[in-house]
Design a protein around this motif. Structure first.
Motif, mmCIF file in Angstrom:
data_model
loop_
_atom_site.group_PDB
_atom_site.id
_atom_site.type_symbol
_atom_site.label_atom_id
_atom_site.label_comp_id
_atom_site.label_asym_id
_atom_site.label_seq_id
_atom_site.Cartn_x
_atom_site.Cartn_y
_atom_site.Cartn_z
ATOM 1 N N ALA A 61 0.829 -1.209 0.000
ATOM 2 C CA ALA A 61 0.000 0.000 0.000
ATOM 3 C C ALA A 61 0.860 1.254 0.000
ATOM 4 O O ALA A 61 0.615 2.206 -0.732
ATOM 5 C CB ALA A 61 -0.932 -0.002 1.199
ATOM 6 N N SER A 62 1.867 1.275 0.896
ATOM 7 C CA SER A 62 2.907 2.308 0.885
ATOM 8 C C SER A 62 2.427 3.707 1.204
ATOM 9 O O SER A 62 3.097 4.674 0.872
ATOM 10 C CB SER A 62 3.619 2.333 -0.478
ATOM 11 N N GLN A 63 1.302 3.866 1.873
ATOM 12 C CA GLN A 63 0.787 5.204 2.131
ATOM 13 C C GLN A 63 0.035 5.215 3.446
ATOM 14 O O GLN A 63 -0.455 4.191 3.906
ATOM 15 C CB GLN A 63 -0.143 5.634 1.001
ATOM 16 N N ILE A 64 -0.044 6.405 4.060
ATOM 17 C CA ILE A 64 -0.770 6.497 5.324
ATOM 18 C C ILE A 64 -1.248 7.930 5.519
ATOM 19 O O ILE A 64 -0.600 8.892 5.115
ATOM 20 C CB ILE A 64 0.119 6.040 6.508
ATOM 21 N N ASP A 65 -2.436 8.051 6.135
ATOM 22 C CA ASP A 65 -3.027 9.338 6.504
ATOM 23 C C ASP A 65 -2.830 9.489 8.008
ATOM 24 O O ASP A 65 -3.263 8.637 8.784
ATOM 25 C CB ASP A 65 -4.509 9.332 6.138
ATOM 26 N N ILE A 66 -2.187 10.552 8.434
ATOM 27 C CA ILE A 66 -1.873 10.717 9.854
ATOM 28 C C ILE A 66 -3.040 11.276 10.654
ATOM 29 O O ILE A 66 -3.002 11.303 11.887
ATOM 30 C CB ILE A 66 -0.627 11.606 10.060
ATOM 31 N N ALA A 67 -4.104 11.711 9.990
ATOM 32 C CA ALA A 67 -5.173 12.470 10.651
ATOM 33 C C ALA A 67 -5.815 11.723 11.808
ATOM 34 O O ALA A 67 -6.043 12.299 12.879
ATOM 35 C CB ALA A 67 -6.229 12.863 9.635
ATOM 36 N N SER A 68 -6.137 10.441 11.617
ATOM 37 C CA SER A 68 -6.914 9.714 12.616
ATOM 38 C C SER A 68 -6.166 9.535 13.936
ATOM 39 O O SER A 68 -6.788 9.288 14.975
ATOM 40 C CB SER A 68 -7.320 8.343 12.072
ATOM 41 N N ALA A 69 -4.850 9.667 13.919
ATOM 42 C CA ALA A 69 -4.051 9.462 15.132
ATOM 43 C C ALA A 69 -3.765 10.762 15.880
ATOM 44 O O ALA A 69 -3.187 10.733 16.972
ATOM 45 C CB ALA A 69 -2.731 8.782 14.773
ATOM 46 N N LEU A 70 -4.163 11.892 15.332
ATOM 47 C CA LEU A 70 -3.789 13.177 15.915
ATOM 48 C C LEU A 70 -4.887 13.745 16.801
ATOM 49 O O LEU A 70 -6.073 13.713 16.455
ATOM 50 C CB LEU A 70 -3.472 14.189 14.814
ATOM 51 N N GLU A 71 -4.470 14.287 17.949
ATOM 52 C CA GLU A 71 -5.365 15.096 18.761
ATOM 53 C C GLU A 71 -5.506 16.467 18.102
ATOM 54 O O GLU A 71 -4.733 16.831 17.214
ATOM 55 C CB GLU A 71 -4.802 15.245 20.181
ATOM 56 N N LYS A 72 -6.490 17.244 18.543
ATOM 57 C CA LYS A 72 -6.783 18.515 17.881
ATOM 58 C C LYS A 72 -5.570 19.422 17.825
ATOM 59 O O LYS A 72 -5.266 20.026 16.788
ATOM 60 C CB LYS A 72 -7.942 19.223 18.590
ATOM 61 N N GLU A 73 -4.843 19.528 18.950
ATOM 62 C CA GLU A 73 -3.682 20.421 18.977
ATOM 63 C C GLU A 73 -2.532 19.888 18.127
ATOM 64 O O GLU A 73 -1.665 20.652 17.695
ATOM 65 C CB GLU A 73 -3.202 20.654 20.412
ATOM 66 N N GLU A 74 -2.506 18.598 17.880
ATOM 67 C CA GLU A 74 -1.437 18.001 17.084
ATOM 68 C C GLU A 74 -1.653 18.194 15.585
ATOM 69 O O GLU A 74 -0.712 18.073 14.798
ATOM 70 C CB GLU A 74 -1.331 16.509 17.400
ATOM 71 N N GLU A 75 -2.899 18.498 15.189
ATOM 72 C CA GLU A 75 -3.198 18.698 13.779
ATOM 73 C C GLU A 75 -2.477 19.918 13.205
ATOM 74 O O GLU A 75 -2.293 20.028 12.002
ATOM 75 C CB GLU A 75 -4.708 18.875 13.581
ATOM 76 N N LYS A 76 -2.098 20.850 14.072
ATOM 77 C CA LYS A 76 -1.538 22.124 13.626
ATOM 78 C C LYS A 76 -0.012 22.157 13.675
ATOM 79 O O LYS A 76 0.598 23.170 13.359
ATOM 80 C CB LYS A 76 -2.106 23.256 14.484
ATOM 81 N N LYS A 77 0.598 21.062 14.067
ATOM 82 C CA LYS A 77 2.054 21.038 14.209
ATOM 83 C C LYS A 77 2.740 20.675 12.898
ATOM 84 O O LYS A 77 2.152 20.086 11.995
ATOM 85 C CB LYS A 77 2.468 20.023 15.273
ATOM 86 N N ILE A 78 4.025 21.027 12.846
ATOM 87 C CA ILE A 78 4.891 20.568 11.769
ATOM 88 C C ILE A 78 5.717 19.417 12.315
ATOM 89 O O ILE A 78 6.271 19.495 13.419
ATOM 90 C CB ILE A 78 5.820 21.694 11.277
ATOM 91 N N TYR A 79 5.812 18.346 11.551
ATOM 92 C CA TYR A 79 6.558 17.156 11.972
ATOM 93 C C TYR A 79 7.816 17.021 11.122
ATOM 94 O O TYR A 79 7.817 17.308 9.925
ATOM 95 C CB TYR A 79 5.667 15.917 11.866
ATOM 96 N N TYR A 80 8.898 16.550 11.772
ATOM 97 C CA TYR A 80 10.195 16.468 11.114
ATOM 98 C C TYR A 80 10.804 15.065 11.146
ATOM 99 O O TYR A 80 11.860 14.848 10.564
ATOM 100 C CB TYR A 80 11.184 17.441 11.771
ATOM 101 N N TYR A 81 10.164 14.133 11.832
ATOM 102 C CA TYR A 81 10.739 12.797 12.001
ATOM 103 C C TYR A 81 9.695 11.724 11.726
ATOM 104 O O TYR A 81 8.526 11.859 12.097
ATOM 105 C CB TYR A 81 11.270 12.598 13.428
#
Length: 318
Positions: free
Chosen positions: A147-167
């Protein structure tokens, strides 16, 4: 579409095994890439949107053959041609690989956010986690190699939706543990919701304890403008960083004044070209990328970071 407003900028740790940032004159936005299942995906930030550095690598057991365990093979754009060509890393059964993004980060946008170019004849599952600072991790779920793909949305809390991720952390789930390339075989890790990150050392822009731009600093910033203007609508956040010399108040003010000077220059050049919103901020000495224990390390900490968050329209395929 999720709210992509930036809350915080998280400084990268100074320890990397390798870095392969794309030179400014080689940046190519809006590229198409082919996955293992022959599906083509649209990557808005093109060759910038792939992992740049290895933060850590722990081989699993059983291990893959040594010639297939170079973690640097997972960096940059996908370059897999054929099985056993050493263009990828095999992480071993239950092995773990953490990659870092240094000239970009990624945010949660509508649809899939991360793509994994996992190759080879076997479909090998792995678990994915993400982090903004390589300290606190968010488990996103598992990915089947095919499949090789993933949506991160379902795992994020509301405040985490607005962050930038680097790792991004990849952990093999032991679905296939035999053969010369045991474990998941990773050729590249790419982001769809990528944001551009431009760094410049402060001494290239300013004299010591000054916030007035040097004349030759304009050449460096003009190089950045040539890249930014390819994103015609964006929020641009300029952050000033200092070493720990002087008081924290002084360092905060110096960082803020430097960020504002850069903002002033960027505004004068970019506003006639597109729709840009700007914000300047200072972290002073609070987010070092190296210990403030030597002149060389202090110079690394004195920097200006420019984050470009494209408008949601930039992420839509043509």
């Amino acid at each position: 579409m999720k709210n992509i407003k930036l809350l915080t900028l998280c400084a990268l740790l100074s320890f990397f095994w390798s870095a392969s940032q794309v030179p400014l004159d080689h940046i190519k936005f809006k590229q198409m890439y082919r996955l293992k299942n022959n599906k083509e995906i649209y990557v808005p930030l093109g060759n910038v949107a792939f992992a740049d550095a290895i933060f850590s690598f722990r081989e699993g057991e059983p291990k893959a053959l040594k010639k297939y365990t170079n973690p640097k093979a997972a960096l940059g754009e996908p370059d897999y041609k054929k099985y056993l060509d050493q263009s990828y890393v095999s992480i071993g059964c239950k092995g773990e690989l953490i990659v870092a993004f240094t000239d970009n980060g990624f945010i949660d946008i509508e649809g899939h956010d991360l793509y994994f170019f996992e190759i080879g004849p076997s479909v090998e599952a792995f678990e994915v986690a993400i982090s903004s600072d390589a300290k606190e991790w968010i488990n996103i779920g598992s990915v089947e190699g095919g499949a090789s793909q993933i949506d991160i949305a379902s795992a994020l809390e509301k405040e985490e939706e607005k962050k930038i991720y680097y790792y991004v952390k990849i952990k093999d789930l032991a679905s296939f543990c035999s053969g010369p390339t045991a474990g998941a075989d990773i050729d590249a890790v790419g982001t769809i919701g990528a944001v551009l990150k431009l760094n410049v050392k402060a001494h290239l822009l300013f004299d010591t304890d000054s916030h007035n731009l040097k004349n030759h600093a304009l050449d460096k910033l003009n190089d950045f403008i040539d890249i930014i203007k390819k994103i015609p609508k964006a929020q641009i956040v300029i952050a000033g960083h200092t070493d720990s010399d002087a008081s924290s108040r002084y360092n905060h003010n110096l960082g803020l004044n430097r960020a504002r000077e850069v903002e002033k220059f960027l505004k004068s050049k970019l506003n006639p070209l597109g729709a840009y919103r700007f914000r300047s901020e200072s972290y002073g000495e609070q987010k070092p990328v190296a210990p403030n224990d030597t002149p060389t390390n202090k110079q690394k900490n004195r920097r200006v970071e420019i984050i470009v968050l494209p408008h949601e329209s930039f992420y839509k395929a043509p």
